[in-house]
Design an enzyme around this catalytic site. Structure first.
Site, mmCIF file in Angstrom:
data_model
loop_
_atom_site.group_PDB
_atom_site.id
_atom_site.type_symbol
_atom_site.label_atom_id
_atom_site.label_comp_id
_atom_site.label_asym_id
_atom_site.label_seq_id
_atom_site.Cartn_x
_atom_site.Cartn_y
_atom_site.Cartn_z
ATOM 1 N N LYS A 1 0.848 -1.205 0.000
ATOM 2 C CA LYS A 1 0.000 0.000 0.000
ATOM 3 C C LYS A 1 0.877 1.245 0.000
ATOM 4 C CE LYS A 1 -2.376 1.585 3.741
ATOM 5 N NZ LYS A 1 -2.373 3.050 3.840
ATOM 6 N N ASP B 1 -3.571 4.326 -1.645
ATOM 7 C CA ASP B 1 -4.516 4.706 -0.583
ATOM 8 C C ASP B 1 -4.434 6.212 -0.330
ATOM 9 O OD1 ASP B 1 -6.272 4.575 1.582
ATOM 10 O OD2 ASP B 1 -4.695 4.016 2.998
ATOM 11 N N LYS C 1 -7.330 8.045 -0.437
ATOM 12 C CA LYS C 1 -8.633 8.375 0.165
ATOM 13 C C LYS C 1 -9.236 9.652 -0.436
ATOM 14 C CE LYS C 1 -7.614 6.176 4.633
ATOM 15 N NZ LYS C 1 -6.182 5.833 4.456
ATOM 16 N N ASP D 1 -13.659 14.744 -2.695
ATOM 17 C CA ASP D 1 -13.728 16.087 -3.283
ATOM 18 C C ASP D 1 -14.991 16.132 -4.133
ATOM 19 O OD1 ASP D 1 -12.974 18.646 -4.389
ATOM 20 O OD2 ASP D 1 -10.871 18.124 -4.053
ATOM 21 N N THR E 1 -10.717 3.295 11.057
ATOM 22 C CA THR E 1 -10.576 2.405 12.221
ATOM 23 C C THR E 1 -9.951 3.138 13.413
ATOM 24 O OG1 THR E 1 -8.633 1.591 11.039
ATOM 25 C CG2 THR E 1 -10.538 0.154 11.108
ATOM 26 N N GLN F 1 -4.910 3.274 16.520
ATOM 27 C CA GLN F 1 -6.089 2.535 16.063
ATOM 28 C C GLN F 1 -7.002 2.205 17.250
ATOM 29 O OE1 GLN F 1 -6.744 2.356 13.056
ATOM 30 N NE2 GLN F 1 -5.064 1.670 11.749
ATOM 31 N N GLY G 1 0.283 -2.374 8.804
ATOM 32 C CA GLY G 1 1.432 -1.464 8.803
ATOM 33 C C GLY G 1 2.367 -1.794 9.939
ATOM 34 N N ARG G 2 2.230 -1.042 11.033
ATOM 35 C CA ARG G 2 3.208 -1.127 12.126
ATOM 36 C C ARG G 2 3.532 -2.512 12.651
ATOM 37 N NH1 ARG G 2 0.325 4.025 14.701
ATOM 38 N NH2 ARG G 2 -1.316 3.005 13.493
#
Ligand code: C5P
Length: 261
Positions: free
Chosen positions: A56, A83, A85, A88, A147, A218, A238-239
């Site tokens: 990602k 990603d 997001k 608009d 999240t 999160q 991710g982490r």
């Protein structure tokens, strides 16, 4: 098993632009390359590519490095989830999605709160962009409720009638109506989304934490096994992987956990 989805993923070989699709009944891991620069992202992706088929690129990496990053990751033989997001007016999002599809990405996000008209314009633009590029139309997934947000966080912004789950289901319904392929939601809502909208409506779940792992920012989190049980198609991680002392070992442990579901 509640809500099990029809999981699938796409791996681009990177050679002569050929694309190859592989199907699996296990959820697919997408590693979030939330690192400081392109060199760190490519090192990380290179160390994981045999185990992880999808990476990602979020706003941090994209803003720092630009679109050239996409091709560099695809050359490793992996799929790319952009990603950014988008949220608009419809014409602006359509233009952005057309350009993103032209980069040869495999999946992208837009905010469902941008509305049905915006999402519909994006779905049409994704097709046009893919045709211009001569490739496959990327999967379009709508972000429902982040999240990192709890019901209290939402109520601090606007009145929320029902539960977070009610809101997520409502937004997922609008995404489906607009022609998106699926949504991003927490594991807490994944089974309900599958039940209401069917196996083929994709559910992408971030907020994944191996048992005992740190939550960070999160709030609505779950383990990889819980995500698989709930029917998630793609787990965005991710982490727990990128901050591990050995990212390949962390990824292998998560894959092992998924094998046992
Ligand atoms: O480090 P961690 O596993 O929490 O990373 C989750 C990733 O998923 C981040 O890159 C974040 O931007 C992304 N994400 C999210 N919640 C969403 C959509 C995407 O956490 N609703």
């Amino acid at each position: 098993m509640t809500g099990r989805g029809g999981c699938h993923y796409i791996i681009s070989s990177g050679r002569k632009g050929r694309q190859m699709e592989t199907r699996t009944d296990k959820p697919v891991i997408i590693v979030a390359l939330d690192v400081e620069d392109g060199a760190a992202a490519l090192d990380l992706a290179g160390s994981l590519v045999g185990k992880v088929p999808f990476f990602k690129v979020g706003s941090r990496l994209f803003t720092a490095e630009g679109p050239g990053m996409i091709g560099r990751i695809k050359k490793l033989g992996a799929s790319v989830f952009l990603d950014l997001k988008y949220h608009d007016i419809p014409a602006t999002v359509a233009g952005s999605v057309r350009a993103a599809a032209g980069l040869g990405i495999d999946m992208l996000t837009l905010h469902t709160m941008g509305g049905v008209e915006m999402m519909r314009a994006a779905a049409g633009a994704a097709l046009e962009g893919a045709e211009m590029f001569g490739g496959r139309r990327p999967l379009l997934v709508g972000v429902t409720v982040l999240t990192s947000m709890s019901r209290e966080d939402l109520s601090a912004i606007a009145p929320v009638g029902g539960s977070v789950r009610d809101l997520v289901l409502k937004l997922a319904g609008r995404a489906r109506e607009a022609g998106l392929d699926g949504v991003v939601a927490s594991v807490e809502e994944a089974a309900a989304i599958k039940e209401r909208f069917g196996r083929d409506f994709i559910v992408v779940t971030p907020g994944i934490r191996p048992a005992g792992g740190e939550k960070g920012d999160q709030k609505r989190v779950a383990t990889p096994a819980q995500a698989a049980e709930a029917g998630s198609d793609y787990l965005v991680i991710g982490r727990p992987i990128i901050k591990a002392s050995s990212p390949p070992e962390a990824a292998a442990a998560i894959l092992k956990e998924l094998e046992q579901v």
